[in-house]
Design a protein around this motif. Sequence first.
Motif, PDB file in Angstrom:
ATOM      1  N   THR A 194       0.865  -1.180   0.000  1.00  0.00           N
ATOM      2  CA  THR A 194       0.000   0.000   0.000  1.00  0.00           C
ATOM      3  C   THR A 194       0.895   1.222   0.000  1.00  0.00           C
ATOM      4  O   THR A 194       1.546   1.526   1.009  1.00  0.00           O
ATOM      5  N   SER A 195       0.948   1.909  -1.135  1.00  0.00           N
ATOM      6  CA  SER A 195       1.832   3.065  -1.292  1.00  0.00           C
ATOM      7  C   SER A 195       1.032   4.340  -1.038  1.00  0.00           C
ATOM      8  O   SER A 195       0.205   4.743  -1.862  1.00  0.00           O
ATOM      9  N   PHE A 196       1.276   4.975   0.102  1.00  0.00           N
ATOM     10  CA  PHE A 196       0.595   6.221   0.434  1.00  0.00           C
ATOM     11  C   PHE A 196       1.388   7.372  -0.170  1.00  0.00           C
ATOM     12  O   PHE A 196       2.529   7.635   0.221  1.00  0.00           O
ATOM     13  N   LEU A 197       0.776   8.058  -1.128  1.00  0.00           N
ATOM     14  CA  LEU A 197       1.494   9.041  -1.929  1.00  0.00           C
ATOM     15  C   LEU A 197       1.223  10.490  -1.529  1.00  0.00           C
ATOM     16  O   LEU A 197       2.023  11.364  -1.840  1.00  0.00           O
ATOM     17  N   ASP A 198       0.097  10.737  -0.877  1.00  0.00           N
ATOM     18  CA  ASP A 198      -0.268  12.101  -0.491  1.00  0.00           C
ATOM     19  C   ASP A 198       0.588  12.525   0.707  1.00  0.00           C
ATOM     20  O   ASP A 198       0.564  11.866   1.744  1.00  0.00           O
ATOM     21  N   PRO A 199       1.348  13.637   0.598  1.00  0.00           N
ATOM     22  CA  PRO A 199       2.187  14.059   1.728  1.00  0.00           C
ATOM     23  C   PRO A 199       1.409  14.237   3.024  1.00  0.00           C
ATOM     24  O   PRO A 199       1.933  13.978   4.110  1.00  0.00           O
ATOM     25  N   ARG A 200       0.155  14.657   2.923  1.00  0.00           N
ATOM     26  CA  ARG A 200      -0.636  14.860   4.137  1.00  0.00           C
ATOM     27  C   ARG A 200      -0.893  13.533   4.863  1.00  0.00           C
ATOM     28  O   ARG A 200      -1.007  13.500   6.086  1.00  0.00           O
ATOM     29  N   MET A 201      -0.985  12.449   4.099  1.00  0.00           N
ATOM     30  CA  MET A 201      -1.239  11.144   4.708  1.00  0.00           C
ATOM     31  C   MET A 201      -0.073  10.668   5.568  1.00  0.00           C
ATOM     32  O   MET A 201      -0.266   9.854   6.478  1.00  0.00           O
ATOM     33  N   ILE A 202       1.116  11.172   5.264  1.00  0.00           N
ATOM     34  CA  ILE A 202       2.305  10.638   5.954  1.00  0.00           C
ATOM     35  C   ILE A 202       3.059  11.702   6.742  1.00  0.00           C
ATOM     36  O   ILE A 202       4.139  11.427   7.254  1.00  0.00           O
ATOM     37  N   GLU A 203       2.488  12.909   6.874  1.00  0.00           N
ATOM     38  CA  GLU A 203       3.226  13.952   7.579  1.00  0.00           C
ATOM     39  C   GLU A 203       3.410  13.620   9.057  1.00  0.00           C
ATOM     40  O   GLU A 203       4.377  14.073   9.686  1.00  0.00           O
ATOM     41  N   ALA A 204       2.519  12.805   9.633  1.00  0.00           N
ATOM     42  CA  ALA A 204       2.649  12.435  11.041  1.00  0.00           C
ATOM     43  C   ALA A 204       3.890  11.585  11.300  1.00  0.00           C
ATOM     44  O   ALA A 204       4.309  11.446  12.455  1.00  0.00           O
ATOM     45  N   PHE A 205       4.492  11.032  10.252  1.00  0.00           N
ATOM     46  CA  PHE A 205       5.698  10.222  10.419  1.00  0.00           C
ATOM     47  C   PHE A 205       6.964  11.075  10.530  1.00  0.00           C
ATOM     48  O   PHE A 205       8.019  10.544  10.854  1.00  0.00           O
ATOM     49  N   GLY A 206       6.850  12.384  10.249  1.00  0.00           N
ATOM     50  CA  GLY A 206       8.004  13.259  10.391  1.00  0.00           C
ATOM     51  C   GLY A 206       9.164  12.905   9.489  1.00  0.00           C
ATOM     52  O   GLY A 206      10.327  13.012   9.887  1.00  0.00           O
ATOM     53  N   LEU A 207       8.884  12.494   8.266  1.00  0.00           N
ATOM     54  CA  LEU A 207       9.928  12.046   7.352  1.00  0.00           C
ATOM     55  C   LEU A 207      10.657  13.225   6.712  1.00  0.00           C
ATOM     56  O   LEU A 207      10.039  14.234   6.388  1.00  0.00           O
ATOM     57  N   PRO A 208      11.967  13.101   6.481  1.00  0.00           N
ATOM     58  CA  PRO A 208      12.677  14.164   5.770  1.00  0.00           C
ATOM     59  C   PRO A 208      12.170  14.270   4.333  1.00  0.00           C
ATOM     60  O   PRO A 208      11.838  13.261   3.698  1.00  0.00           O
ATOM     61  N   ALA A 209      12.102  15.474   3.821  1.00  0.00           N
ATOM     62  CA  ALA A 209      11.557  15.718   2.495  1.00  0.00           C
ATOM     63  C   ALA A 209      12.493  15.237   1.392  1.00  0.00           C
ATOM     64  O   ALA A 209      12.049  14.983   0.269  1.00  0.00           O
ATOM     65  N   GLU A 210      13.776  15.119   1.694  1.00  0.00           N
ATOM     66  CA  GLU A 210      14.717  14.680   0.660  1.00  0.00           C
ATOM     67  C   GLU A 210      15.956  14.066   1.284  1.00  0.00           C
ATOM     68  O   GLU A 210      16.261  14.264   2.474  1.00  0.00           O
ATOM     69  N   LEU A 211      16.661  13.296   0.466  1.00  0.00           N
ATOM     70  CA  LEU A 211      17.967  12.745   0.812  1.00  0.00           C
ATOM     71  C   LEU A 211      18.954  13.243  -0.220  1.00  0.00           C
ATOM     72  O   LEU A 211      18.607  13.409  -1.387  1.00  0.00           O
ATOM     73  N   THR A 212      20.177  13.482   0.176  1.00  0.00           N
ATOM     74  CA  THR A 212      21.195  13.877  -0.799  1.00  0.00           C
ATOM     75  C   THR A 212      21.751  12.640  -1.480  1.00  0.00           C
ATOM     76  O   THR A 212      21.853  11.566  -0.892  1.00  0.00           O
ATOM     77  N   ALA A 213      22.124  12.814  -2.726  1.00  0.00           N
ATOM     78  CA  ALA A 213      22.677  11.691  -3.491  1.00  0.00           C
ATOM     79  C   ALA A 213      24.020  11.290  -2.935  1.00  0.00           C
ATOM     80  O   ALA A 213      24.411  10.143  -3.012  1.00  0.00           O
TER      81      ALA A 213
END
Length: 343
Positions: free
Chosen positions: A324-343
């Motif tokens: 189950t791939s949750f794609l909406d940022p609002r659905m997963i904002e409670a997880f406090g995930l970083p918006a990006e990773l550097t290459a």
Amino acid sequence: MTEPYSSPASDEKLMDAAREGDRGAFDRLVSPYYGELHAHCYRMLGEVHDAEDALQDALVGAWRGLEGFEGRSSVRSWLYRIATNSCLKLIKKRPKRLLSADYHPARSAADDLGRPAAEEFWVEPYPESAWGAEPADPQIIYELRESVELAFVAALQHLPATQRAVLIMREVLAFSAAEVAAALDTSVASVNSALQRARGSLDQRVSGQSQQATLRELGDEACRALVTDFVSAWERADVPALVGMLAENARLTMPPLPAWFDGPEDIGKFLAERIFDRSWRMVPASANGQLAFVGYRASDDGARFLLAGLNVVTLRGNRILEITSFLDPRMIEAFGLPAELTA
């Protein structure tokens, strides 16, 4: 569910102080129950933000209604009664939250994934951090995780609101029929009847063992191997390897997009045609007490990897039954995930 944290003696002292207007005592009184009450509201509502709204409403109601607590039940029972009725009020105002297969048929073509529809509301993932400090008792942790598994919470949303409340309070929280009847202002006979109907409906939607039982049977070593294999296959865009990890009746869904795919062949076709045009980084995580992976997709210049979604994995044995791939940022904002990773 085993009753966790507080003690009747300490609750009584804090209740007396709270009745005298000590807000700090009230906060200390309710804080041991906050996490489990939050999980309860999530089970009832299927969404983290709604759960937070319901719980805050319940705590305001508890503070204002301190004089109404007569001590004939435990503080925990009293708080659950208020929280449950807060959820029931919110359910009347909110549309039912469902999963992809409840809204749309599966697709085989991957060229058009559709657009989210405003009238569709989705069951959303649950972060374990939402219940606060982790209980010391492993059995309580097991039961908490089992009670917020995605399939179980999704199945609950199909029950009428009162049946949902009865089943959760009786089967998950282990309140007596009399306690539930008092909480819902109804009779024991009505509670027993609602529980029987709710069990019948739930059995039609949830089959097989829980994810907690599956993970326990697999063991830590096999789970680590599965996680490593999945991350490695995804990051090297190895579609045959990913398909080889799927169960025969596997599904891949992508709320809030209407498109979803049923079976390894169609899932593999979708992955090959739509997913691996750019490179990815996958970070192991946990959601709803289940294995999960945070997906980061390469930016246009390849210098960064941008947050693309949270993938919650449901297992059957050592095979993947659903992603189950949750794609909406609002659905997963409670997880406090970083918006990006550097290459």
